[in-house]
Design an enzyme around this catalytic site. Structure first.
Site, mmCIF file in Angstrom:
data_model
loop_
_atom_site.group_PDB
_atom_site.id
_atom_site.type_symbol
_atom_site.label_atom_id
_atom_site.label_comp_id
_atom_site.label_asym_id
_atom_site.label_seq_id
_atom_site.Cartn_x
_atom_site.Cartn_y
_atom_site.Cartn_z
ATOM 1 C CB CYS A 78 83.942 -36.982 -139.297
ATOM 2 S SG CYS A 78 82.932 -37.652 -137.952
ATOM 3 C CG HIS A 185 87.931 -39.124 -137.194
ATOM 4 N ND1 HIS A 185 87.868 -37.751 -137.276
ATOM 5 C CD2 HIS A 185 86.731 -39.520 -136.745
ATOM 6 C CE1 HIS A 185 86.691 -37.330 -136.870
ATOM 7 N NE2 HIS A 185 85.975 -38.394 -136.544
ATOM 8 C CD GLU A 187 91.404 -36.995 -138.124
ATOM 9 O OE1 GLU A 187 91.175 -37.507 -139.241
ATOM 10 O OE2 GLU A 187 90.504 -36.539 -137.386
#
Lengths: 205, 251
Positions: A78, A185, A187
């Site tokens: 990011c 992202h 994750e």
């Protein structure tokens, strides 16, 4: 396989830590730049404002460069990807790491093709275009969705290996030697995101 | 192309998922972690945990629920209900929430939005608005819909965005639990007024309702609970339907 997750005060790292653990990485948070020397790989995460990367001062830069000299890969996530570029108009006085050329800029409020208003920040699942092979996206299908949340984006660069489009086409991921970065992202991007993290870890030896 | 998001809401009380009709008459629907896992497999885009009767004493129980849901979920997770201050927000985020949703606390203390946005980033701060139609406008309600405020919903959404909210979770109290469709005029009014994403909530009963709220309501995301919990309609089937309607979704 010890991975340093650099906590420079830019947001919450619980989710990143959890996803890295799920793909088998052993993660630690370095106390300071000197604590990077045991890292097999370095991750610079980040949410929010580019100005927060001001904390990544000369000492951090030297420590990260020293790791790269020892063949230890770097991944920016990011704002961490944006930091790989020269800088960002969001905080023009804060220099980026400068591995990739160009300045990050705000996403357009108007979609150039249609003239329609579009919301900024860009939040949600958008598709990836994968123009060429890369380690990061091995086994990931062109057109896969990943989760974004950002208002500023990096321009297309020599190392761009994935793009996404929101009004304009921007760099969704770069791979430049040992340096990689993703604007989305991983994750928070389901199985595709975990695959990208797994792929990055294959370069960590 | 940016996909329209389908969000599953888990209304949790005492660690169990419940879902009410117009916020009353709750009936049990299952284990939150188990439901979240099922939705993940079916292709849900995001999960919201709303602790509908959260109290200060329940904070620890809530952290337990969040941890259980977050453990195997690699999707955005939002937690709301009883987030009254920085301490509650920090506890939820430390337990694994990516976003916190503020309702009564934001109305009572609007600068809280800014303080949390500065600490965690705007992407972590969702302002939830419970809206009730009042003639040709909508009024914001607090405390699980039991207390009226004097605030106009559109004007409050604008202020919340200006103070640093990253998203608006907009629930129509008139439609909640009725399965008669989302309130599209309400959703469109708020979506047009702010530059941040608007999540429509309240009233989902069939697939066509989702298509309506994405088109006529200009929603960026749609949230539902009971339509998914009781297995009446699968997330996968809903997304296939929307895809067939030409609405961009993550398949």
């Amino acid at each position: 396989m010890s991975i340093a997750l650099v906590d420079y005060g830019a947001g919450n790292l619980t989710s990143v830590r959890k996803a890295l653990a799920a793909v088998g990485a052993e993660v630690y948070t370095p106390d300071g730049p000197a604590d990077l020397t045991r890292a097999r790989g370095v991750i610079v995460p980040g949410v929010g404002h580019f100005g927060s990367t001001r904390t990544l001062d000369q000492a951090w830069r030297h420590a990260i460069l020293e790791r790269l000299d020892h063949n230890r890969p770097l991944l920016g996530i990011c704002v961490g990807l944006q930091w790989l570029f020269a800088g960002s108009t969001e905080a023009p006085d804060v220099p980026g790491f400068g591995v990739c050329q160009g300045m990050c800029d705000r996403l357009p409020d108007i979609e150039p093709a249609t003239g329609a208003r579009q919301k900024v920040p860009h939040v949600g699942w958008n598709t990836l275009a994968l123009p060429r092979w890369s380690r990061l996206f091995a086994g990931v299908a062109d057109g896969s969705h990943v989760y974004f949340t950002h208002s500023y984006a990096a321009p297309l660069a020599r190392g761009t290996v994935a793009t996404s489009t929101y009004g304009i086409e921007f760099t969704a991921a770069v791979e430049e030697g040992l340096v990689s970065g993703v604007q989305f992202h991983p994750e928070k991007s389901g199985q595709v995101g975990l695959q990208v993290l797994r792929n990055w870890l294959t370069g960590v030896t | 192309m940016l996909a329209k998001r389908i969000i599953a809401c888990l209304d949790v009380r005492d660690g169990q998922v419940v879902k009410g009709v117009k916020f009353e008459g709750l009936r049990a629907a299952g284990d939150p972690a188990e439901l979240a896992r099922r939705y993940d497999v079916e292709g849900i885009d995001e999960v919201v945990i709303l602790d509908v009767t959260a109290t200060l004493e329940a904070r620890q129980a809530r952290a337990h629920t969040i941890q259980a849901v977050a453990r195997e979920l690699f999707l955005p997770l939002c937690v709301g209900g009883g987030i009254r201050n920085e301490g509650d927000a920090a506890a939820a985020i430390d337990a694994g929430a990516d976003k916190v949703s503020l309702n009564s606390a934001a109305l009572a203390d609007p600068p809280l939005i800014t303080r949390l946005a500065e600490r965690y980033g705007s992407q972590a701060v969702v302002v939830a608005i419970d809206a009730k139609r009042d003639g040709d406008r909508w009024t914001a309600y607090t405390r699980s819909g039991s207390a009226s405020t004097a605030r106009d919903v559109v004007e409050w959404a604008r202020e919340a965005a200006a103070r640093g909210a990253g998203e608006i979770l907009l629930t129509s109290m008139d439609r909640d639990g009725t399965k008669s469709g989302f309130d599209c005029p309400l959703t469109a009014a708020v979506s047009d007024a702010v530059a941040i994403p608007v999540i429509a909530s309240g009233g989902a009963g069939e697939f066509a309702h989702f298509a309506e709220v994405f088109r006529a309501g200009r929603a960026d995301a749609a949230l539902a609970a009971s339509i998914f919990h009781f297995n009446t309609h699968g997330v996968t089937d809903l997304k296939q339907f929307l895809h067939g309607q030409g609405i961009p979704v993550r398949l």
